[in-house]
Design an enzyme around this catalytic site. Structure first.
Site, PDB file in Angstrom:
ATOM      1  N   LEU A  75       0.802  -1.222   0.000  1.00  0.00           N
ATOM      2  CA  LEU A  75       0.000   0.000   0.000  1.00  0.00           C
ATOM      3  C   LEU A  75       0.837   1.276   0.000  1.00  0.00           C
ATOM      4  O   LEU A  75       0.309   2.371   0.193  1.00  0.00           O
ATOM      5  CB  LEU A  75      -0.973  -0.012   1.187  1.00  0.00           C
ATOM      6  CG  LEU A  75      -1.946  -1.200   1.185  1.00  0.00           C
ATOM      7  CD1 LEU A  75      -2.839  -1.164   2.408  1.00  0.00           C
ATOM      8  CD2 LEU A  75      -2.767  -1.241  -0.089  1.00  0.00           C
ATOM      9  N   CYS A  76       2.135   1.151  -0.234  1.00  0.00           N
ATOM     10  CA  CYS A  76       3.001   2.336  -0.334  1.00  0.00           C
ATOM     11  C   CYS A  76       2.858   2.967  -1.715  1.00  0.00           C
ATOM     12  O   CYS A  76       2.780   2.268  -2.722  1.00  0.00           O
ATOM     13  CB  CYS A  76       4.464   1.958  -0.119  1.00  0.00           C
ATOM     14  SG  CYS A  76       4.911   1.786   1.594  1.00  0.00           S
ATOM     15  N   HIS A  77       2.856   4.281  -1.735  1.00  0.00           N
ATOM     16  CA  HIS A  77       2.814   5.002  -3.005  1.00  0.00           C
ATOM     17  C   HIS A  77       4.194   4.978  -3.653  1.00  0.00           C
ATOM     18  O   HIS A  77       5.200   5.144  -2.959  1.00  0.00           O
ATOM     19  CB  HIS A  77       2.420   6.468  -2.774  1.00  0.00           C
ATOM     20  CG  HIS A  77       1.023   6.634  -2.286  1.00  0.00           C
ATOM     21  ND1 HIS A  77       0.685   6.529  -0.951  1.00  0.00           N
ATOM     22  CD2 HIS A  77      -0.126   6.891  -2.950  1.00  0.00           C
ATOM     23  CE1 HIS A  77      -0.615   6.719  -0.819  1.00  0.00           C
ATOM     24  NE2 HIS A  77      -1.137   6.940  -2.012  1.00  0.00           N
ATOM     25  N   MET A 113       8.709   4.822   5.163  1.00  0.00           N
ATOM     26  CA  MET A 113       8.803   3.432   4.722  1.00  0.00           C
ATOM     27  C   MET A 113      10.028   3.216   3.838  1.00  0.00           C
ATOM     28  O   MET A 113      10.680   2.170   3.910  1.00  0.00           O
ATOM     29  CB  MET A 113       7.528   3.005   3.995  1.00  0.00           C
ATOM     30  CG  MET A 113       6.297   2.950   4.893  1.00  0.00           C
ATOM     31  SD  MET A 113       6.516   1.914   6.354  1.00  0.00           S
ATOM     32  CE  MET A 113       6.802   0.327   5.602  1.00  0.00           C
ATOM     33  N   GLU A 114      10.345   4.206   3.020  1.00  0.00           N
ATOM     34  CA  GLU A 114      11.529   4.104   2.161  1.00  0.00           C
ATOM     35  C   GLU A 114      12.802   4.071   3.005  1.00  0.00           C
ATOM     36  O   GLU A 114      13.729   3.302   2.717  1.00  0.00           O
ATOM     37  CB  GLU A 114      11.551   5.263   1.168  1.00  0.00           C
ATOM     38  CG  GLU A 114      10.517   5.147   0.060  1.00  0.00           C
ATOM     39  CD  GLU A 114       9.075   5.394   0.491  1.00  0.00           C
ATOM     40  OE1 GLU A 114       8.175   5.069  -0.302  1.00  0.00           O
ATOM     41  OE2 GLU A 114       8.828   5.910   1.606  1.00  0.00           O
ATOM     42  N   ASP A 128      24.019 -11.174   4.096  1.00  0.00           N
ATOM     43  CA  ASP A 128      24.225 -12.048   2.941  1.00  0.00           C
ATOM     44  C   ASP A 128      25.703 -12.188   2.596  1.00  0.00           C
ATOM     45  O   ASP A 128      26.177 -13.283   2.314  1.00  0.00           O
ATOM     46  CB  ASP A 128      23.456 -11.513   1.735  1.00  0.00           C
ATOM     47  CG  ASP A 128      23.668 -12.372   0.505  1.00  0.00           C
ATOM     48  OD1 ASP A 128      23.418 -13.595   0.584  1.00  0.00           O
ATOM     49  OD2 ASP A 128      24.098 -11.833  -0.530  1.00  0.00           O
TER      50      ASP A 128
END
Length: 162
Positions: A75-77, A113-114, A128
């Site tokens: 739901l992130c733009h 969020m980014e 990793d």
């Protein structure tokens, strides 16, 4: 704090309509940590990891993570980011590495969020690249430390530990 914005009156998930919001400068800073064995820390610090420049690759991965957030979080733009700055801090005392990311845009929705995604992807890349020598690394304390801009105004985490 207001209600959950990603659900409509019927309780169905939806992407928030930001069309009527004012465009402003948006900034978010997030931070996280990966703890590891002293020998793993030394490999990173000394640039001796078999897979190469761990923090250099993790920096690029973090930037890519910020750019791809809308592809990962439903739901992130999708946003046109104007800046993604990634900093790694080596911490002998842990031992481990802190990742701090600042993301900026000029738009109608924030970039928290980014910033969070960038930190996680950067730290996952460290994992990793070093897992062959240390599978017990722990990613921890990932959080938004500060956000600026938008209708809700500026916010800064109360604790100053990170």
């Amino acid at each position: 704090m207001s209600g959950l914005t990603h659900f409509d009156a019927s309780g169905h998930a939806h992407m928030v309509d930001v069309g009527g919001k004012q465009e402003t400068q948006r900034i978010a800073i997030a931070r996280g940590t990966i703890r590891m064995l002293p020998a793993t820390f030394a490999l990173i610090r000394d640039g001796k990891a078999k897979k190469g420049d761990v923090l250099g690759v993790a920096r690029i991965a973090a930037i890519q993570g910020a750019k791809r957030t809308a592809d990962l979080i439903p739901l992130c733009h999708p946003l046109a980011l104007t800046r993604v700055a990634v900093d790694f801090e080596l911490d002998d005392a842990l031992p481990g590495v802190h990742c701090v990311v600042q993301v900026e845009t000029f738009g109608r929705t924030g970039v928290e969020m980014e910033a969070l995604t960038a930190v996680q992807v950067g730290l996952l890349t460290v994992y990793d690249m070093c897992k062959a020598v240390d599978r017990g690394m722990v990613i921890t304390d990932v959080s938004v430390r500060e956000k600026r801009g938008g209708k809700s105004g500026d916010w800064k985490a109360e604790d100053t530990a990170g």
